[in-house]
Design an enzyme around this catalytic site. Structure first.
Site, PDB file in Angstrom:
ATOM      1  N   ASP A  68     -65.884  46.696   8.783  1.00 35.80           N
ATOM      2  CA  ASP A  68     -64.933  45.687   8.334  1.00 35.80           C
ATOM      3  C   ASP A  68     -65.642  44.404   7.911  1.00 35.80           C
ATOM      4  O   ASP A  68     -65.253  43.755   6.944  1.00 35.80           O
ATOM      5  CB  ASP A  68     -63.982  45.416   9.508  1.00 35.80           C
ATOM      6  CG  ASP A  68     -62.807  44.569   9.118  1.00 35.80           C
ATOM      7  OD1 ASP A  68     -62.376  44.652   7.954  1.00 35.80           O
ATOM      8  OD2 ASP A  68     -62.306  43.831   9.987  1.00 35.80           O
ATOM      9  N   ASP A  69     -66.676  44.017   8.659  1.00 35.19           N
ATOM     10  CA  ASP A  69     -67.347  42.749   8.371  1.00 35.19           C
ATOM     11  C   ASP A  69     -68.144  42.816   7.073  1.00 35.19           C
ATOM     12  O   ASP A  69     -68.230  41.833   6.343  1.00 35.19           O
ATOM     13  CB  ASP A  69     -68.259  42.373   9.547  1.00 35.19           C
ATOM     14  CG  ASP A  69     -67.450  42.238  10.819  1.00 35.19           C
ATOM     15  OD1 ASP A  69     -66.542  41.391  10.856  1.00 35.19           O
ATOM     16  OD2 ASP A  69     -67.680  43.031  11.756  1.00 35.19           O
ATOM     17  N   ASN A 129     -65.299  32.284  11.113  1.00 37.15           N
ATOM     18  CA  ASN A 129     -64.278  32.243  12.168  1.00 37.15           C
ATOM     19  C   ASN A 129     -64.930  31.975  13.519  1.00 37.15           C
ATOM     20  O   ASN A 129     -66.109  32.271  13.690  1.00 37.15           O
ATOM     21  CB  ASN A 129     -63.560  33.607  12.243  1.00 37.15           C
ATOM     22  CG  ASN A 129     -62.820  33.922  10.965  1.00 37.15           C
ATOM     23  OD1 ASN A 129     -62.141  33.084  10.409  1.00 37.15           O
ATOM     24  ND2 ASN A 129     -62.979  35.140  10.479  1.00 37.15           N
ATOM     25  N   ARG A 160     -71.650  40.284  18.123  1.00 40.96           N
ATOM     26  CA  ARG A 160     -71.390  39.163  17.179  1.00 40.96           C
ATOM     27  C   ARG A 160     -69.882  39.036  17.040  1.00 40.96           C
ATOM     28  O   ARG A 160     -69.284  39.524  16.101  1.00 40.96           O
ATOM     29  CB  ARG A 160     -72.077  39.464  15.841  1.00 40.96           C
ATOM     30  CG  ARG A 160     -72.235  38.312  14.899  1.00 40.96           C
ATOM     31  CD  ARG A 160     -70.940  37.867  14.212  1.00 40.96           C
ATOM     32  NE  ARG A 160     -70.553  38.641  13.067  1.00 40.96           N
ATOM     33  CZ  ARG A 160     -69.271  38.949  12.782  1.00 40.96           C
ATOM     34  NH1 ARG A 160     -68.275  38.575  13.568  1.00 40.96           N
ATOM     35  NH2 ARG A 160     -68.986  39.650  11.709  1.00 40.96           N
ATOM     36  N   GLU A 193     -66.806  46.971  14.106  1.00 38.99           N
ATOM     37  CA  GLU A 193     -66.353  45.579  14.080  1.00 38.99           C
ATOM     38  C   GLU A 193     -67.257  44.702  14.933  1.00 38.99           C
ATOM     39  O   GLU A 193     -67.529  45.023  16.099  1.00 38.99           O
ATOM     40  CB  GLU A 193     -64.914  45.521  14.626  1.00 38.99           C
ATOM     41  CG  GLU A 193     -64.207  44.217  14.394  1.00 38.99           C
ATOM     42  CD  GLU A 193     -63.855  43.954  12.930  1.00 38.99           C
ATOM     43  OE1 GLU A 193     -63.231  44.816  12.296  1.00 38.99           O
ATOM     44  OE2 GLU A 193     -64.197  42.865  12.432  1.00 38.99           O
ATOM     45  N   ASP A 194     -67.734  43.639  14.348  1.00 39.22           N
ATOM     46  CA  ASP A 194     -68.450  42.596  15.081  1.00 39.22           C
ATOM     47  C   ASP A 194     -69.671  43.100  15.848  1.00 39.22           C
ATOM     48  O   ASP A 194     -69.940  42.682  16.987  1.00 39.22           O
ATOM     49  CB  ASP A 194     -67.475  41.816  15.982  1.00 39.22           C
ATOM     50  CG  ASP A 194     -66.524  40.947  15.150  1.00 39.22           C
ATOM     51  OD1 ASP A 194     -66.530  41.083  13.907  1.00 39.22           O
ATOM     52  OD2 ASP A 194     -65.792  40.140  15.719  1.00 39.22           O
ATOM     53  N   TYR A 202     -54.718  37.016  16.700  1.00 39.39           N
ATOM     54  CA  TYR A 202     -55.924  37.231  15.901  1.00 39.39           C
ATOM     55  C   TYR A 202     -56.657  35.885  15.825  1.00 39.39           C
ATOM     56  O   TYR A 202     -56.433  35.016  16.668  1.00 39.39           O
ATOM     57  CB  TYR A 202     -55.447  37.773  14.532  1.00 39.39           C
ATOM     58  CG  TYR A 202     -56.522  38.281  13.625  1.00 39.39           C
ATOM     59  CD1 TYR A 202     -57.454  39.218  14.048  1.00 39.39           C
ATOM     60  CD2 TYR A 202     -56.596  37.830  12.298  1.00 39.39           C
ATOM     61  CE1 TYR A 202     -58.434  39.688  13.182  1.00 39.39           C
ATOM     62  CE2 TYR A 202     -57.569  38.309  11.430  1.00 39.39           C
ATOM     63  CZ  TYR A 202     -58.489  39.221  11.878  1.00 39.39           C
ATOM     64  OH  TYR A 202     -59.452  39.676  11.027  1.00 39.39           O
ATOM     65  N   LYS A 215     -57.498  43.785  16.325  1.00 38.33           N
ATOM     66  CA  LYS A 215     -57.550  44.429  14.999  1.00 38.33           C
ATOM     67  C   LYS A 215     -56.579  45.605  14.950  1.00 38.33           C
ATOM     68  O   LYS A 215     -55.922  45.831  13.938  1.00 38.33           O
ATOM     69  CB  LYS A 215     -58.973  44.922  14.711  1.00 38.33           C
ATOM     70  CG  LYS A 215     -59.984  43.794  14.495  1.00 38.33           C
ATOM     71  CD  LYS A 215     -60.145  43.427  13.037  1.00 38.33           C
ATOM     72  CE  LYS A 215     -61.063  42.221  12.883  1.00 38.33           C
ATOM     73  NZ  LYS A 215     -61.210  41.753  11.513  1.00 38.33           N
TER      74      LYS A 215
HETATM   75  N1  LIG Z   1     -63.134  35.732   6.903  1.00 40.15           N
HETATM   76  C1  LIG Z   1     -63.453  36.960   7.218  1.00 40.15           C
HETATM   77  O1  LIG Z   1     -62.714  37.917   6.967  1.00 40.15           O
HETATM   78  C2  LIG Z   1     -64.746  37.223   7.889  1.00 40.15           C
HETATM   79  C3  LIG Z   1     -65.469  36.192   8.394  1.00 40.15           C
HETATM   80  N2  LIG Z   1     -66.668  36.451   9.004  1.00 40.15           N
HETATM   81  C4  LIG Z   1     -67.356  35.313   9.580  1.00 40.15           C
HETATM   82  O2  LIG Z   1     -68.574  35.103   8.923  1.00 40.15           O
HETATM   83  C5  LIG Z   1     -69.522  34.592   9.848  1.00 40.15           C
HETATM   84  C6  LIG Z   1     -70.806  35.384   9.711  1.00 40.15           C
HETATM   85  O3  LIG Z   1     -70.580  36.730   9.999  1.00 40.15           O
HETATM   86  P1  LIG Z   1     -71.707  37.822   9.677  1.00 40.15           P
HETATM   87  O4  LIG Z   1     -72.114  37.755   8.275  1.00 40.15           O
HETATM   88  O5  LIG Z   1     -71.236  39.096  10.187  1.00 40.15           O
HETATM   89  O6  LIG Z   1     -72.871  37.279  10.611  1.00 40.15           O
HETATM   90  P2  LIG Z   1     -74.418  37.546  10.502  1.00 40.15           P
HETATM   91  O7  LIG Z   1     -75.001  37.155  11.793  1.00 40.15           O
HETATM   92  O8  LIG Z   1     -74.664  38.903   9.989  1.00 40.15           O
HETATM   93  O9  LIG Z   1     -74.908  36.506   9.377  1.00 40.15           O
HETATM   94  C7  LIG Z   1     -74.928  35.131   9.543  1.00 40.15           C
HETATM   95  C8  LIG Z   1     -75.806  34.555   8.452  1.00 40.15           C
HETATM   96  O10 LIG Z   1     -75.652  33.153   8.480  1.00 40.15           O
HETATM   97  C9  LIG Z   1     -76.946  32.557   8.500  1.00 40.15           C
HETATM   98  N3  LIG Z   1     -76.859  31.283   9.187  1.00 40.15           N
HETATM   99  C10 LIG Z   1     -76.527  31.049  10.466  1.00 40.15           C
HETATM  100  N4  LIG Z   1     -76.538  29.721  10.709  1.00 40.15           N
HETATM  101  C11 LIG Z   1     -76.911  29.134   9.561  1.00 40.15           C
HETATM  102  C12 LIG Z   1     -77.132  27.789   9.173  1.00 40.15           C
HETATM  103  N5  LIG Z   1     -76.933  26.765  10.023  1.00 40.15           N
HETATM  104  N6  LIG Z   1     -77.530  27.534   7.912  1.00 40.15           N
HETATM  105  C13 LIG Z   1     -77.726  28.555   7.056  1.00 40.15           C
HETATM  106  N7  LIG Z   1     -77.514  29.843   7.349  1.00 40.15           N
HETATM  107  C14 LIG Z   1     -77.128  30.114   8.598  1.00 40.15           C
HETATM  108  C15 LIG Z   1     -77.831  33.555   9.198  1.00 40.15           C
HETATM  109  O11 LIG Z   1     -79.174  33.289   8.852  1.00 40.15           O
HETATM  110  P3  LIG Z   1     -80.407  34.193   9.373  1.00 40.15           P
HETATM  111  O12 LIG Z   1     -80.230  35.505   8.676  1.00 40.15           O
HETATM  112  O13 LIG Z   1     -81.581  33.457   8.907  1.00 40.15           O
HETATM  113  O14 LIG Z   1     -80.258  34.287  10.834  1.00 40.15           O
HETATM  114  C16 LIG Z   1     -77.279  34.852   8.617  1.00 40.15           C
HETATM  115  O15 LIG Z   1     -77.852  35.113   7.376  1.00 40.15           O
HETATM  116  C17 LIG Z   1     -68.875  34.664  11.216  1.00 40.15           C
HETATM  117  O16 LIG Z   1     -68.418  33.381  11.560  1.00 40.15           O
HETATM  118  C18 LIG Z   1     -67.689  35.572  11.031  1.00 40.15           C
HETATM  119  O17 LIG Z   1     -66.609  35.215  11.840  1.00 40.15           O
HETATM  120  C19 LIG Z   1     -67.189  37.698   9.092  1.00 40.15           C
HETATM  121  C20 LIG Z   1     -66.492  38.759   8.611  1.00 40.15           C
HETATM  122  C21 LIG Z   1     -65.181  38.601   8.018  1.00 40.15           C
HETATM  123  C1  LIG Z   2     -62.517  38.386  10.533  1.00 45.68           C
HETATM  124  C2  LIG Z   2     -63.656  39.062  11.088  1.00 45.68           C
HETATM  125  O1  LIG Z   2     -63.732  40.272  11.056  1.00 45.68           O
HETATM  126  C3  LIG Z   2     -64.706  38.285  11.669  1.00 45.68           C
HETATM  127  O2  LIG Z   2     -64.670  37.059  11.634  1.00 45.68           O
HETATM  128  O3  LIG Z   2     -65.626  38.907  12.204  1.00 45.68           O
HETATM  129 MG   LIG Z   3     -65.182  41.026  12.349  1.00 45.14          MG
END
Ligand SMILES: NC(=O)C1=CN([C@@H]2O[C@H](COP(=O)(O)OP(=O)(O)OC[C@H]3O[C@@H](n4cnc5c(N)ncnc54)[C@H](OP(=O)(O)O)[C@@H]3O)[C@@H](O)[C@H]2O)C=CC1
Ligand SMILES: CC(=O)C(=O)O
Ligand SMILES: [Mg+2]
Length: 614
Positions: free
Chosen positions: A328-329, A470, A215, A305-306, A162, A233
């Protein structure tokens, strides 16, 4: 019970041989070096255990043949069937009964010894990707042993199968690709998705994890190579949540990729075209969703997912009323982070509503978490959700989300556009909002600078800092940075694991705020109750179950999540809470409701111990 003779007859009956061709092959012994090489190959591989063979020489190559397969695995075929292969652990009796004599060396060892050997071998690999590949090979070779390793050594092997290693594996999926896993549904399969589903060998599927690869973690668009994520997953669904491997189906929808590096990579395994969007995309997804329901019924759980956020929110809202879907996200992450925050409050004090939240990242994870925290706040205080949202602020790539930006905001950001002056950077937002909880969900590595963390520590005795992104390279800060810059006062957890940190004579153990805590147990709860829809209250129920599992001993180490080593017990509690909610809401189809849902969950869980063969 089938007698040996009966088995042999059965085996003969189902394995045809194309022996007719062997005459011509034998008659023509001269020919090119390559032909002779082919002949040698055939000689060495002919009728292994009675399996079908074809004369593999040039003359035969242009002749179509039928790829026959046997249905009852025994002998050589059994050793190559990962679902039934026990390797050296086959007993003397099994070796006799299943035509394994001579196909294995004489020694017969226990599954425990196999596990010990494999763990020792795995630890020899210093490169994480090599460990990943070794684990994938094991899954292909001996499924039960793979799961035994994963379950018994979960804290050590989770980072291998993972995050973070799965991220690198997806980036290099084309190069390391050996045997396909999961189902690939590309635009080429349009109007044929149901037929493609029928190609999958297992019929009783309960959980599908599907991605379109746009993503992948915080690594962006990896196209078809995102397959590593559904595969990973679902391995966790089995190891952590106890769903049978044969009930799990990983799917990648390939609509192209906008990743130029992949498009120009000769080893790329996906469609070599730009991503389909609009109607072309929606039609393939719709066909997939309806075919899945047609094939597997109302209770099939589909985990998105993603996906990129411009599709993820729409897919979830489109299908949540008609299918058993879960993102999941958005939802799993929300549930796990709420649990961590609620647990952290036992260290920091105060209620949810008394805290102020600031997110870096306003996408799926950020707004998903924010919404669930607001929902929980609203339930606790009986204030409307709209009011609760005012305690939560989000920063995206353009700065703080404020009212003056409302026209240009994507729909999922609009509820978070509060009255405030414009602010560009995170540091200024921290200074102005003075959050007690800072959550990174941006995918932007190192975005929590020293100044940001020091500022958090300036006005918080115990700042809660969650760097969720991540893989490790994208984490907003490391555990060491969080503890050092806050002078050992931060309550910290991250999406990908970090090692314990020594700071001024104290050891801090960072927790892993990852949706892997939630989705396996959540899925088990849905499956075992026969739920037909996901309800937000189930996410809250899962979150509560997880938070309740954090012990005083965990808190003493600085942990706000229980260790993954207890994950099966945790998953059983999560499953029980989710199932209880499904029954309460009238969404459960498996009646009557079992009295003890935790025990029931434990009983439903897959065990990787070898079965005895007659
Ligand atoms: N720990 C866990 O269980 C999980 C972790 N994640 C992680 O979270 C991260 C984001 O995932 P997700 O929300 O799905 O992605 P999205 O693409 O949906 O969202 C990313 C957000 O981050 C913003 N962003 C990107 N770069 C910057 C920066 N330099 N400064 C400020 N804001 C920024 C984007 O802005 P804008 O909207 O303006 O483009 C957007 O709002 C990934 O790395 C993923 O691996 C996700 C799910 C689960
Ligand atoms: C953990 C997870 O689902 C992610 O980083 O997208
Ligand atoms: Mg994910």
């Amino acid at each position: 019970m089938l007698s040996h003779n009966r088995l042999r007859v059965l085996r003969k009956a189902v394995i045809p041989c194309c022996v007719g061709r062997r005459k011509g092959f034998a008659a023509d012994r001269k020919g090119s070096a390559m032909e002779r090489e082919n002949e040698a190959y055939v000689d060495n591989h002919q009728v292994a255990n009675g399996a079908a063979f074809v004369v593999d020489n040039a003359a035969a190559l242009d002749q179509p043949i039928t790829p026959w397969m046997s249905m009852v695995a025994s002998g050589y075929t059994l050793l190559r069937d990962p679902h039934h292969n026990n390797g050296l652990a086959f007993t003397e009796k099994e070796r006799d009964a299943h035509y394994l004599r001579g196909l294995l060396p004489p020694v017969s060892i226990s599954q425990e010894l196999q596990e010990k050997k494999l763990m020792r071998n795995l630890r020899e690999y210093k490169v994480p990707l090599q460990r990943y590949m070794a684990m994938m090979d094991l899954q292909e070779r001996n499924e039960r042993l793979f799961y035994k390793l994963l379950i018994d050594n979960v804290e050590e092997l989770l980072p291998v199968v993972y995050t973070p290693t799965v991220g690198e594996a997806c980036q290099k999926y084309g190069s390391i690709f050996r045997r396909p896993r999961g189902l690939y549904i590309s635009l080429r399969e349009k109007n044929k998705v149901l037929e493609v589903l029928k190609n999958w060998p297992q019929k009783n599927i309960q959980v599908i994890v599907v991605t379109d690869g746009e993503r992948i973690l915080g690594l962006g668009d990896l196209g078809c190579q995102g397959m590593g994520i559904p595969v990973g997953k679902l391995a966790l669904y089995t190891a952590l949540g106890g769903i049978r491997p044969s009930a799990c189906l990983p799917v990648t929808i390939d609509v192209g990729t906008n990743n130029e590096n992949l498009l120009n990579d000769e080893f790329y395994i996906g469609l070599r075209r730009k991503r389909a969007t609009g109607q072309e995309y929606a039609e393939l997804l719709e066909e997939f969703m309806s075919s899945v329901k047609q094939k597997y019924g109302e209770r099939i759980l589909i985990q998105f997912e993603d996906f990129a956020n411009h599709n993820a929110f729409d897919l979830l809202s489109k299908y949540r009323e008609t299918h058993l879907v879960f993102n999941d996200d958005i939802q799993g992450t929300a549930s796990v982070v709420l649990a961590g925050v609620v647990a952290a409050l036992r260290l920091v004090g105060g209620t949810l509503a008394e805290h102020t939240f600031l997110f870096l990242g306003a996408g799926e994870a950020g707004t998903g978490i924010a919404e669930l925290i607001a929902l929980q706040m609203s339930k606790e205080t009986r204030i409307p959700v709209e009011e609760a949202r005012k305690k939560i602020w989000l920063v995206d790539s353009k700065g703080l989300i404020v009212r003056s930006r409302i026209q240009s905001l994507q729909h999922f950001k609009k509820p978070w556009a509060h009255e405030h002056e414009s602010i560009k950077g995170l540091l200024d937002a921290v200074k102005s909002i003075k959050p007690t909880v800072l959550i990174g969900s941006s995918g932007a590595g190192q975005a929590f600078t020293q100044e940001v963390i020091e500022t958090m520590a300036l006005f918080n005795e115990k700042p809660i800092i969650l760097a969720l992104s991540n893989p490790t390279s994208q984490s907003e800060c490391s555990a060491e940075q969080a503890y050092t810059w806050s002078k050992g006062r931060a309550i910290f957890a991250s999406g990908s694991p970090f090692d314990p940190v020594e700071y001024k004579g104290r050891t801090f153990v960072p927790g892993q705020a990852n949706n892997a805590y939630i989705f396996p147990g959540f899925g088990l709860g849905l499956v075992m109750s026969g739920a037909i829809r996901v309800h937000d209250d189930m996410l809250l129920a899962a979150s509560k179950a997880l938070a309740e599992q954090v012990t005083d001993e965990n808190f003493e180490k600085g942990l706000i999540y229980p260790p993954f080593s207890n994950i099966r017990k945790i998953s059983a509690h999560i499953a029980a809470n989710v199932a209880a909610k499904a029954y309460e809401l009238g969404l459960a189809g498996n009646l009557p409701r079992p009295d003890n849902l935790v025990k029931h969950a434990e009983k439903c869980m897959y065990s990787p111990i070898y079965r005895t063969y007659r």
